[in-house]
Design a protein around this motif. Structure first.
Motif, PDB file in Angstrom:
ATOM      1  N   THR A  20      -2.574  -6.826  -1.517  1.00  0.00           N
ATOM      2  CA  THR A  20      -2.594  -6.457  -0.097  1.00  0.00           C
ATOM      3  C   THR A  20      -3.492  -7.408   0.676  1.00  0.00           C
ATOM      4  O   THR A  20      -3.134  -7.901   1.745  1.00  0.00           O
ATOM      5  N   PHE A  47      -7.010   0.254  -0.807  1.00  0.00           N
ATOM      6  CA  PHE A  47      -6.137   1.324  -1.265  1.00  0.00           C
ATOM      7  C   PHE A  47      -7.044   2.513  -1.565  1.00  0.00           C
ATOM      8  O   PHE A  47      -7.868   2.467  -2.493  1.00  0.00           O
ATOM      9  N   GLY A  55       0.543   1.734  -9.009  1.00  0.00           N
ATOM     10  CA  GLY A  55       0.117   2.977  -8.368  1.00  0.00           C
ATOM     11  C   GLY A  55       0.102   4.142  -9.348  1.00  0.00           C
ATOM     12  O   GLY A  55      -0.840   4.940  -9.383  1.00  0.00           O
ATOM     13  N   LEU A 107       0.821  -1.216   0.000  1.00  0.00           N
ATOM     14  CA  LEU A 107       0.000   0.000   0.000  1.00  0.00           C
ATOM     15  C   LEU A 107       0.856   1.266   0.000  1.00  0.00           C
ATOM     16  O   LEU A 107       0.555   2.230  -0.696  1.00  0.00           O
TER      17      LEU A 107
END
Lengths: 292, 336, 318
Positions: free
Chosen positions: A271, B146, A242, A222
């Motif tokens: 994750t 996220f 990302g 993350l």
């Protein structure tokens, strides 16, 4: 615990993991399957990826998911699926590298600090505690700004964030071991400092290591994604979930949903894989830690 | 009562060294990790330019002088001047953006605690039943969210496709309330601006849900664990034997006791809230401190980044102080 | 028998644990009249506390009432709805707990405990409830200015006084006192027992005093109910029981009490351990520890026999 050898402990640990253990067992297995899938993707990226992840205009710009491009193409006409597959390599390299570095540094410093004690220990603990008090992301941002872009700078930033976790864990263990009687006894029969550490301290810590590692990995994925999202991550030629997610915002209002949704989904899945694995282990091995 | 005052004064005094240490760590991280000027200019600038900026920032002096200067400036609430545009004082710029962050934080924090406590209680009362397992899974999933991705999905569904809610900013400029406190919802109420109030709330919903759900997982688990413990304790059994209604037992006795560890966690969670706010604000172009930090990161505006981090460090110390003081008021065992 | 305050018939309470079914209360019959005090005596693990909780239907999971009737003042408690049961708890049947340290909410003022209990059952204003609570506290020997104090500011004995005030708050017909003095030191024990006797005379409620310490029974209980391994082995009026216990377990128990008048007498203890209630011994459950046990005792379960007037014993000797 102390008289068990490490392999024995691992087998006894594994024997506790089975679907029959109920939800916890299921958590572990699902988590493991997710993580292994990503590791597989990362290793065989050159074979699995249908296109070059960096080649622009392999298809049209912003092609919606279709049989040729299962996840569509992005603003430069690159294949999103291929970028995701190669991106798993980036994430896992940075994550595992920073985990290895931070655990190595944290454990070593924790051992030394706990063992030496005195002013050195006080100062180092104070420093580590303050690092720990910071939100991981803010600390990582500060470091990444200073260190610049690239795999190594980002890895180092993440490493610094997680060192205190291992440091605190090991140091606490060393201190409690120093107090406890059987170390006194071992000293009396003449065991040297190093033997003490390997014989008594590590076996006590080993059961919690897989838990801490996997929960940490979840957090690292993350944090890396967040750094990339904020534009502090990797150079443009390295496929990175990302950053792709950030770019996916570009055409959101035109209902072009795929360039952001898919890379982001991968971040969450990976994750989740690490968290499920870690949480499941924690509940089985150390029910006190997370409460039944 | 005097012992209470002594405790609070001691706690306030204790936070001074805490703050000093944290600020020193910021200094170490930002100076040891690299050279601010080359980080800013990317190492391609002419040497004369680099030298000029080093001098301007006082980086040509020995490290301990830099450190003393840094602390002296902070003691005067001087966070330096921004390195771009009008070179405004960093503190002014931060304070301008702070109310937006505060508004989002309060709303997300409240939402996360309500959601977390509710799901936690629900789960604890159905221990080891399917609903309990589902909620435990929820706890793990929220931990893995996220924020930018979750925000994106919410924007797509509720903004782009359904068109129900705005996906960025704090307000429609035509309806923005007159600024009094900087908290738009509050300002709208104070100025009796109903359209402004509705508009501010509509803008607040998606960021609040995004950040709130992310933060709620920890409260879900914590509430669940402590409720399970407390529901088995003697005083709950005694309360049942007194014939109190179940609702009173759960919410008045059990939850109040379970809330003490939750409060402790709230203090610790504040750091996570700040990190989450940076991402949420960036995702929703919410003009708070986090979004401001993100903008300045792309310019490598060193003084502003340093200033923001110093500000955050100060907030962390302040909040832990406040939480400790609240703690004393809730738990009578500490008070006396 | 219609005037019975409480009649328990064939009650079974089992705990379904991971290791097996624990038969904590196994086919127990018990009856008591209004205003009577029964001393329910047994070792720890004999099922006496479970029996006490079962009356209020507060057996903690994984325990369950399997069968039997608990008839209280004509109402079969096992058939009531949860809400009807709640209205009885605290109001008509109340409980005093063993550990006064943990049975009060640490975050609530002691006065509020009482006010809250009163207001859960009666429609009074807060002021009226507070007035009543202060009166109750004074009755149990707590000054009214301590109304606003928190539990941790009280000693164990004082907290047990609060516990008693709570149990009496709504003038119940029956108080179940589960080891009310066992966690207190000896002097405080006597003070609390005296207080309980005094309040019993004042309020005239029935009481079940659950204890492992048989020495506190004389002078307070009218009857003794002796439990062993989940079963009632003897039920007699206190006087005859202390004169001459019928069941071998009762005899052994009395011999194990230190007696100041006969200090030369050697103190006896009961050999062996209480049985495992997952696999209880065949026949009489006391037989493995019983000096009089015969082959028959080890094979067959003894019946409950009535001896004299209302005196019950579960043993082949009679």
């Amino acid at each position: 615990m102390a008289n068990l050898t490490a392999p024995k402990m691992i087998t006894s640990m594994l024997s506790k993991i089975s679907p029959r253990r109920g939800v916890e067992g299921l958590f572990i297995i699902v988590g493991l399957v997710i993580v292994l899938t990503f590791i597989f993707m990362a290793i065989f990226a050159p074979v699995l990826a249908p296109y070059d992840p960096n080649k622009t205009r392999v298809g049209g710009l912003y092609e919606s998911p279709n049989s040729k491009f299962p996840m569509g193409t992005d603003r430069l006409g690159r294949d999103i699926l291929s970028r995701i597959i190669w991106g798993s390599r980036t994430v896992l390299i940075v994550t595992f590298l920073s985990m290895a570095l931070s655990s190595a540094c944290g454990v070593t410093l924790g051992l030394i600090s706990g063992y030496v004690g005195g002013k050195f220990d006080t100062a180092l603990s104070l420093f580590m505690d303050s690092l720990y008090a910071f939100p991981g992301l803010i600390l990582a941002i500060a470091l990444a700004v200073m260190l610049g872009q690239g795999i190594m700078p980002v890895t180092v930033s993440l490493t610094v964030v997680y060192v205190p976790i291992y440091f605190r864990m090991i140091r606490g263990e060393v201190l409690s071991m120093k107090e406890s009687l059987f170390v006194e006894a071992a000293k009396a029969i003449g065991a040297k400092g190093r033997t003490l550490i390997f014989k008594y301290i590590f076996p006590n810590v080993i059961p919690s290591i897989p838990i801490v590692l996997s929960l940490n990995a979840a957090d690292a994925v993350l944090t890396l994604a967040a750094l990339s999202f904020l534009g502090l991550g990797l150079p443009a030629h390295i496929p990175d979930w990302g950053f792709d997610l950030r770019m996916g915002y570009g055409a959101l209002t035109a209902k072009i949903w795929w360039p952001g949704t898919f890379p982001g989904l991968m971040i969450v899945l990976l994750t989740l894989g690490f968290s499920l694995f870690g949480e499941g282990l924690a509940e089985i091995l150390n029910p006190k830690l997370s409460g039944r | 009562m005097t012992s209470l005052r002594v405790y609070i004064i001691r706690r306030i005094l204790l936070s001074i060294p805490m703050l000093l240490i944290l600020l020193s760590v910021v200094f170490v991280v930002l100076r040891v990790a690299g050279d601010p000027v080359s980080a800013m200019l990317g190492g391609h600038a002419p040497i004369s330019e680099i030298e000029r900026i080093r001098k301007q920032l006082g980086l040509d002096k020995p490290l301990y002088i830099q450190y003393l200067n840094y602390l002296m400036n902070l003691a005067h609430f001087d966070l330096g001047r921004s390195m771009i545009w009008g070179q405004r004082p960093v503190l002014d710029e931060i304070l301008e953006h702070f109310p937006a962050t505060l508004e989002l934080s309060i709303s997300a924090f409240t939402f996360s605690i309500l959601l977390g406590v509710f799901t936690g209680v629900f789960s604890a009362r159905r221990r080891n039943k399917p609903a309990d397992h589902a909620i435990r899974l929820y706890g793990i999933i929220t931990y893995s969210i996220f924020i930018p991705w979750f925000g994106l999905v919410l924007q797509l569904i509720f903004g782009v496709y359904l068109g129900w809610l705005p996906i960025s900013g704090r307000s429609d400029p035509r309806m923005a309330p007159e600024i009094i406190t900087g908290l738009y919802v509050l300002d709208s109420i104070l100025t009796m601006n109903l359209p402004g109030l509705i508009d501010s709330i509509r803008h607040l919903i998606l960021p609040t849900v995004t950040l709130g759900i992310y933060l709620s997982g920890i409260y879900t688990r914590l509430t669940r664990t402590h409720m399970i413990d407390i529901l088995q304790s003697d005083f709950i059994r005694a309360a049942r034997a007194r014939g109190l209604p179940e609702r009173t037992i759960i919410y008045k006795h059990a939850l109040k006791n379970a809330f003490i560890p939750i409060l402790t966690m709230m203090g610790l969670q504040f750091a996570l809230l700040l990190a989450g706010a940076v991402l949420t604000e960036t995702t929703f172009s919410w003009p708070g401190m986090g979004y401001f930090l993100y903008e300045r990161i792309s310019y490598r505006d060193f003084t502003t980044i340093q200033g923001t981090i110093v500000f955050i460090a100060t907030l962390i110390v302040l909040i832990s102080l406040i939480v400790d003081i609240i703690y004393v008021y809730i738990d009578p065992r500490i008070r006396y | 028998m219609i005037s019975d305050l409480l009649r328990i018939e064939g009650l079974r309470v089992y705990y379904y644990t991971r290791d097996g079914v624990v038969m904590a209360v196994d086919n127990v019959d018990l009856f008591m009249k209004k205003g009577e005090t029964i001393g329910l005596v047994g070792e720890s693990g004999s099922g006496k506390s479970t029996l006490g909780r079962a009356i209020l239907r507060l057996v903690p999971p994984p325990g369950r009432i399997i069968s039997g009737k608990i008839v209280f003042d004509g109402l079969n408690l096992t058939e009531l709805s949860e809400e009807e049961m709640r209205k009885i708890r605290g109001k008509r049947i109340s409980m005093v707990f063993q550990d006064p340290m943990t049975s009060l909410d640490p975050l609530m003022k002691i006065g509020d405990h009482i006010v809250e209990t009163i207001m859960a059952h009666e429609t009074l204003t807060r002021e009226e409830a507070e007035e009543k609570a202060i009166k109750l506290l004074e009755q149990v020997g707590i000054r009214s200015e301590r109304f606003m104090d928190y539990p941790h500011q009280f000693s164990g004995g004082m907290r047990q006084r609060v516990g008693i005030a709570l149990a009496l708050a709504l003038n119940p017909d029956l108080v179940i006192a589960d080891e009310p003095t066992s966690s207190l030191d000896v002097i405080v024990q006597f003070q609390i027992l005296d207080l309980m006797k005094e309040l019993k005379n004042l309020y005239g409620m029935g009481m079940i005093l659950i204890t492992h310490d048989i020495s506190i029974i004389p002078g307070i209980a009218d009857k003794v109910a002796l439990m062993y391994a989940g079963q009632l082995v003897e039920f007699a009026d206190a006087k005859s029981f202390f004169n001459e216990p019928l069941h071998p377990y009762g005899k052994a128990l009395l011999e194990s009490i230190p007696n100041i008048q006969h200090s030369d007498q050697k103190l006896k203890y009961i050999p062996g351990n209480p049985p495992d209630l997952i696999n209880p011994p065949k026949g009489c459950r006391f037989s493995p520890r019983c000096p009089y046990a015969t082959e028959k005792c080890r094979e067959e379960e003894p019946p409950t026999i009535m001896v004299g007037h209302h005196r019950l014993v579960k043993c082949f000797q009679y």
